[in-house]
Scaffold this active site. Structure first.
Site, mmCIF file in Angstrom:
data_model
loop_
_atom_site.group_PDB
_atom_site.id
_atom_site.type_symbol
_atom_site.label_atom_id
_atom_site.label_comp_id
_atom_site.label_asym_id
_atom_site.label_seq_id
_atom_site.Cartn_x
_atom_site.Cartn_y
_atom_site.Cartn_z
ATOM 1 N N TYR A 143 83.536 63.476 -36.799
ATOM 2 C CA TYR A 143 83.722 64.217 -37.859
ATOM 3 C C TYR A 143 84.134 63.561 -39.129
ATOM 4 O O TYR A 143 83.178 63.736 -40.129
ATOM 5 C CB TYR A 143 85.095 65.115 -37.953
ATOM 6 C CG TYR A 143 85.585 65.652 -38.920
ATOM 7 C CD1 TYR A 143 85.120 66.695 -39.755
ATOM 8 C CD2 TYR A 143 86.554 65.277 -39.854
ATOM 9 C CE1 TYR A 143 85.412 67.382 -41.211
ATOM 10 C CE2 TYR A 143 87.093 65.617 -41.001
ATOM 11 C CZ TYR A 143 86.420 66.679 -41.559
ATOM 12 O OH TYR A 143 86.634 67.243 -42.751
ATOM 13 N N ASN A 202 93.405 51.184 -45.226
ATOM 14 C CA ASN A 202 93.221 52.281 -44.377
ATOM 15 C C ASN A 202 93.850 52.575 -43.204
ATOM 16 O O ASN A 202 93.784 51.466 -42.142
ATOM 17 C CB ASN A 202 91.772 52.549 -44.364
ATOM 18 C CG ASN A 202 91.133 53.896 -43.524
ATOM 19 O OD1 ASN A 202 90.007 53.631 -42.933
ATOM 20 N ND2 ASN A 202 91.808 54.823 -43.598
ATOM 21 N N GLY A 203 94.609 53.425 -42.790
ATOM 22 C CA GLY A 203 95.198 53.509 -41.555
ATOM 23 C C GLY A 203 96.466 53.851 -41.504
ATOM 24 O O GLY A 203 96.917 54.296 -42.669
ATOM 25 N N GLY A 206 88.729 60.382 -49.126
ATOM 26 C CA GLY A 206 89.896 60.646 -49.708
ATOM 27 C C GLY A 206 89.541 61.082 -51.322
ATOM 28 O O GLY A 206 88.701 60.315 -51.861
ATOM 29 N N CYS A 227 91.784 57.226 -45.512
ATOM 30 C CA CYS A 227 91.458 56.614 -46.844
ATOM 31 C C CYS A 227 90.162 55.688 -46.631
ATOM 32 O O CYS A 227 89.724 55.672 -45.649
ATOM 33 C CB CYS A 227 92.536 55.736 -47.365
ATOM 34 S SG CYS A 227 94.222 56.261 -47.634
#
Ligand code: AMP
Length: 473
Positions: free
Chosen positions: A255, A115-116, A41, A15
């Site tokens: 990436y 995020n995570g 996201g 995210c």
């Protein structure tokens, strides 16, 4: 076996977070920040603002540009805002799982953007539910809200610490009350979180490309284990957790992050290009042309070309307007899914020995189709070069990877993968060479997706993988 099923579960918490503290255009700026973090996201997006006494909320499914408009943003009052983009997955794609999560509890209003991925969320949730908590989403993030609501401290910041001391795994979080914003990164620092400044306002973002768009200045990263609190009293930094080894996600560089961002204090583009250069040194090949799988393979391909002195060209073109779904003709087109996104340039490739650079191979299915397309475009030889090591193990800390069984490199050797892909040669950048790029910081990264050595264990993992250990130094 239950534990194995849990470990094989697909984790979906890749995210973006963005926050503004103390700017009259907080909502608009957050909208723009989320816009530039769209790559992290695309499933849902949301903004929660505060005017000092109340919260205002707007969340929706889909892309930032489709969810927000002038009218919706005009309802998001106040100088404080946090926002979130959630990653698209094959799993549950529901509005109830959109973030920020906003609640009212005994101390007032609270919103959270995460995020995570928390590795002990299921355990904690079971315990909380047994104690009477009612959950409204299937997100691990909601556990944090319940832990804060149930904490004993009177003060909000202490409650956050109390809650986070109970969770394990990856979190870069933004929390918002009526008057305070908390930005915090887990002690290993798995996911990025940058701090910036705009006209005296504090801004926070998963990646610095969001600062560039709004004209904010990157100041520094929120450090692993650091909690930054912005309040009417000013900005304060705390390190309330036991210090751990850094385990920053190296896949952000390979990436995930945008190449124009700085993550973990390092410029993504130049790291990605260096990966291509190292790949060329480690795995040279006689060829006529270097091409990239766009867009993610481009910086590494340029690095490969520069180092090998083989000409680079845009031998493959990406259609940038591909949406979620497309209507396929009833007479099926071979490799339609890949073809609609990518197409080789025959005039460049025909009769050539081509080096094709991509950042990673996950399942190998896309790569195989790309190679076939390049052959059909007339390539004499195809040499596949991957600017990261073989991905052998799933990520439990917030990158969306398939289960171990679906990762081609988890069960096949490089030679077996080469045969499956159908190329003349295949080579990956080694882990050692990749980490060399980071110099004295080479030990600061999580490389579990390449090694299976997980810095924070999933519950039950010690039973399944006795060679693994938890890093608690
Ligand atoms: P495949 O050949 O099917 O394994 O697909 C490889 C492609 O997937 C590469 O071009 C990567 O850039 C891309 N990729 C790598 N990791 C991810 C990820 N977590 N989510 C989506 N795509 C990814």
């Amino acid at each position: 076996m239950k534990v194995e099923q849990d470990l094989e579960r697909k984790f979906n918490d890749q995210c973006a977070v963005f926050g503004v503290y103390g700017h009259p255009e907080a909502a608009n700026l957050t909208y723009l920040g989320l816009y530039s973090l769209q790559h992290r996201g695309q499933e849902s997006s949301g903004i929660v603002t505060s005017d000092g006494s109340s919260h205002f909320i707007e969340v929706g499914m889909g892309l930032v540009q489709d969810i927000f408009n002038q009218e919706k943003l005009s309802h998001l009052h106040g100088d404080l805002a946090i926002g979130h983009n959630r990653y698209s997955t094959t799993g549950e794609s529901l509005l109830k799982n959109a973030q920020p999560l906003a609640v009212d509890y005994s101390l007032g209003s609270l919103a959270i953007a995460h995020n995570g991925n928390l590795v002990n969320a299921v355990e904690l949730r079971n315990r909380l539910e047994a104690d009477g908590s009612i959950f409204r989403s299937t997100m691990d993030t909601e556990v944090i809200i319940h832990l804060i609501a149930r904490a004993e401290s009177k003060n909000f910041v202490s409650r956050v610490v109390e809650a986070l001391l109970q969770v394990r795994g990856a979190y870069s979080l933004l929390l918002l009350t009526e008057q305070e914003m908390v930005a915090v990164r887990d002690p290993h620092g798995f996911r990025p979180l940058a701090m910036g400044n705009l006209d005296g306002a504090h801004v926070f973002a998963s990646e610095t490309c969001a600062f560039d768009l709004i004209g904010a200045k990157y100041v520094r990263d929120v450090e692993p284990g650091e909690m930054v609190v912005a309040s009417p009293q000013g900005i304060k930094s705390y390190f309330p957790f036991q210090k751990k080894n850094r385990a920053q996600c190296v896949f952000e560089f390979i990436y995930f992050a945008r190449p124009d961002s700085t993550v973990f204090g390092q410029p993504v583009y130049s790291i990605r290009k260096r990966m291509g250069m190292e790949l060329a040194k480690e795995h040279p090949v006689d060829a006529d042309l270097v091409i990239a799988v766009p867009d993610s393979g481009v910086p590494a391909a340029l690095g490969y070309a520069e180092e090998s002195r083989i000409k680079f060209d845009m031998g493959m073109i990406r259609n940038h307007y591909v949406g979620r779904t497309f209507i396929e003709p009833s007479q099926q087109i071979r490799h339609f899914g890949v073809k609609i996104k990518l197409n080789p340039v025959r005039g460049l490739i025909e009769g050539k020995r081509v080096v094709v650079v991509d950042d990673s191979i996950v399942r190998g299915t896309t790569c195989r189709k790309i190679i076939e397309m390049i052959r059909l475009a007339g390539a004499k030889e195809v040499h596949m070069r991957i600017s990261s090591p073989p991905t052998t193990s799933p990520c439990y800390y917030g990158i969306d990877t398939p289960t171990k069984g679906e990762l081609i490199a988890s069960s096949k050797s490089v030679e077996e993968i080469r045969k499956y892909l159908g190329c003349e040669t295949l080579a990956y950048l080694s882990r050692d060479r990749m980490l060399d790029i980071f110099g004295k910081n080479r030990d600061d990264f999580c490389t579990a997706c390449f090694t299976g050595n997980y810095p924070v264990l999933m519950p039950g993992m010690d039973m399944l993988q006795p060679n693994l250990f938890e890093t608690v130094t």
